[in-house]
Design a protein around this motif. Structure first.
Motif, short mmCIF file in Angstrom:
data_model
loop_
_atom_site.label_atom_id
_atom_site.label_comp_id
_atom_site.label_asym_id
_atom_site.label_seq_id
_atom_site.Cartn_x
_atom_site.Cartn_y
_atom_site.Cartn_z
N VAL A 61 0.83 -1.19 0.00
CA VAL A 61 0.00 0.00 0.00
C VAL A 61 0.87 1.25 0.00
CG1 VAL A 61 -1.86 -1.19 1.19
CG2 VAL A 61 -0.18 0.08 2.53
N PHE A 62 0.30 2.33 -0.51
CA PHE A 62 0.98 3.61 -0.55
C PHE A 62 0.65 4.40 0.72
CE2 PHE A 62 0.68 8.17 -1.59
CZ PHE A 62 2.00 8.42 -1.93
N SER A 63 1.67 4.95 1.36
CA SER A 63 1.50 5.69 2.61
C SER A 63 2.15 7.06 2.49
CB SER A 63 2.14 4.91 3.77
OG SER A 63 2.19 5.68 4.95
N PHE A 64 1.60 8.04 3.20
CA PHE A 64 2.23 9.35 3.24
C PHE A 64 2.07 9.92 4.65
CE2 PHE A 64 -2.17 10.01 1.97
CZ PHE A 64 -2.58 11.07 2.75
N GLY A 65 2.93 10.89 5.00
CA GLY A 65 2.87 11.43 6.34
C GLY A 65 3.68 12.70 6.50
N VAL A 66 3.61 13.26 7.71
CA VAL A 66 4.38 14.43 8.09
C VAL A 66 5.09 14.11 9.39
CG1 VAL A 66 2.86 16.07 6.93
CG2 VAL A 66 2.40 15.43 9.30
N PHE A 67 6.16 14.85 9.69
CA PHE A 67 6.91 14.59 10.91
C PHE A 67 7.62 15.86 11.38
CE2 PHE A 67 9.69 13.66 7.34
CZ PHE A 67 10.87 14.30 7.67
N GLY A 68 8.00 15.85 12.65
CA GLY A 68 8.78 16.93 13.22
C GLY A 68 9.81 16.34 14.17
N ASN A 69 11.01 16.90 14.17
CA ASN A 69 12.08 16.43 15.05
C ASN A 69 12.71 17.60 15.79
OD1 ASN A 69 12.15 13.58 14.33
ND2 ASN A 69 12.92 14.24 12.35
N TYR A 70 13.01 17.38 17.08
CA TYR A 70 13.71 18.37 17.87
C TYR A 70 15.06 17.79 18.29
CZ TYR A 70 14.98 21.48 21.69
OH TYR A 70 15.66 22.36 22.50
N PHE A 71 16.14 18.47 17.90
CA PHE A 71 17.48 17.97 18.18
C PHE A 71 17.90 18.41 19.58
CE2 PHE A 71 17.19 17.58 13.69
CZ PHE A 71 18.01 16.51 13.35
N THR A 72 17.87 17.47 20.54
CA THR A 72 18.30 17.75 21.90
C THR A 72 19.81 17.74 22.03
OG1 THR A 72 18.17 15.41 22.53
CG2 THR A 72 16.17 16.74 22.79
N ALA A 73 20.48 17.14 21.06
CA ALA A 73 21.93 17.08 20.99
C ALA A 73 22.32 16.96 19.52
CB ALA A 73 22.47 15.89 21.80
N PRO A 74 23.58 17.24 19.16
CA PRO A 74 23.95 17.17 17.74
C PRO A 74 23.69 15.83 17.08
CG PRO A 74 25.64 18.33 18.98
CD PRO A 74 24.68 17.76 20.01
N ASN A 75 23.68 14.73 17.86
CA ASN A 75 23.48 13.42 17.24
C ASN A 75 22.24 12.71 17.75
OD1 ASN A 75 24.43 12.96 19.81
ND2 ASN A 75 25.67 11.18 19.23
N PHE A 76 21.29 13.45 18.38
CA PHE A 76 20.09 12.80 18.89
C PHE A 76 18.90 13.75 18.77
CE2 PHE A 76 17.02 11.58 22.18
CZ PHE A 76 16.88 10.23 21.88
N SER A 77 17.76 13.19 18.34
CA SER A 77 16.54 14.00 18.22
C SER A 77 15.34 13.22 18.73
CB SER A 77 16.30 14.40 16.76
OG SER A 77 15.97 13.27 15.97
N LEU A 78 14.33 13.96 19.19
CA LEU A 78 13.04 13.41 19.56
C LEU A 78 12.04 13.85 18.50
CD1 LEU A 78 13.06 14.22 23.38
CD2 LEU A 78 13.48 12.00 22.31
N GLY A 79 11.18 12.92 18.07
CA GLY A 79 10.31 13.25 16.96
C GLY A 79 8.88 12.78 17.13
N LEU A 80 7.97 13.44 16.39
CA LEU A 80 6.57 13.04 16.28
C LEU A 80 6.27 12.77 14.81
CD1 LEU A 80 4.80 15.65 18.60
CD2 LEU A 80 5.22 13.24 19.11
N THR A 81 5.44 11.75 14.55
CA THR A 81 5.08 11.40 13.18
C THR A 81 3.57 11.23 13.08
OG1 THR A 81 5.32 9.01 13.60
CG2 THR A 81 7.27 10.20 12.79
#
Length: 210
Positions: A61-81
């Motif tokens: 199936v074909f899927s689409f979405g949006v997301f946001g990421n917050y970088f708490t450190a240069p090599n780590f992020s927390l995200g919502l999808t």
């Protein structure tokens, strides 16, 4: 039927062509891409397109979405999808329609660059899936051991909301100082094992950093 290896090759070509296009557009100018680590205050938002291989459903199936990421450190992020797909299929005079709206939260760890602008990453998280399943013209007298649609409906009739776990990996390519392209493979496991709607998503995405 969707070929998984073909999707992997497509993702690789997607990143390769992006790098080539960037090199061509910057030739003969004094523009230089700044390959720096993400600052701790950076937010990133984007859109993704994916092919989802879903258990119980014969076709992809074909899927689409949006997301946001917050970088708490240069090599780590927390995200919502937020992702959505729907699909329908039929056999004889009966038709099944399934749709999934998934809201997820994840943590993403980015490894060091193994070539200029290209960084691999791994992620893990949780997602709430809101499934809707509709089986039209289902025969209530059909033998549940022989009728595919009866079995399908019995296994998914309670899937209004289900908790799932996400695991994935991919690569991120820095197109410009504030723009990334991503290719990712994500396994989405539904924790309720009476529901056979686990998914493997193969996606490409574009992300803009504020």
């Amino acid at each position: 039927m969707f070929n998984k290896s073909l999707m992997g090759m497509t993702c690789a070509c997607f990143l390769g062509l992006s790098a080539q296009a960037l090199a061509q557009t910057t030739t003969g100018t004094d523009y230089k891409r700044i390959d720096v680590m993400r600052d701790a205050t950076n937010w990133a938002f984007g859109v993704n397109l994916a092919a989802a291989d879903v258990n119980t459903i014969d076709n992809n199936v074909f899927s689409f979405g949006v997301f946001g990421n917050y970088f708490t450190a240069p090599n780590f992020s927390l995200g919502l999808t937020l992702d959505y797909w729907n699909d329908s299929f039929s056999e004889t005079d009966r038709r099944v329609e399934v749709e999934d709206l998934a809201l997820g939260a994840n943590g993403r760890f980015l490894f060091s660059e193994f070539t200029t602008g290209l960084r691999p990453f791994a992620l893990a998280g949780l997602a709430v899936h809101r499934f809707q399943v509709d089986v039209a013209n289902r025969d209530p007298n059909a033998d549940p051991l022989l009728d595919k649609f009866n079995e399908y409906d019995r296994n998914t009739e309670d899937v209004e909301g289900e908790l799932g776990a996400d695991f994935g990996a991919g690569v991120m390519y820095r197109v410009q100082t504030a723009m990334d392209m991503l290719a990712e493979v994500r396994y989405r496991r539904i924790l309720d094992r009476t529901v056979d709607l686990d998914q493997v998503n193969y996606s490409v995405a574009l992300s803009y950093v504020l």
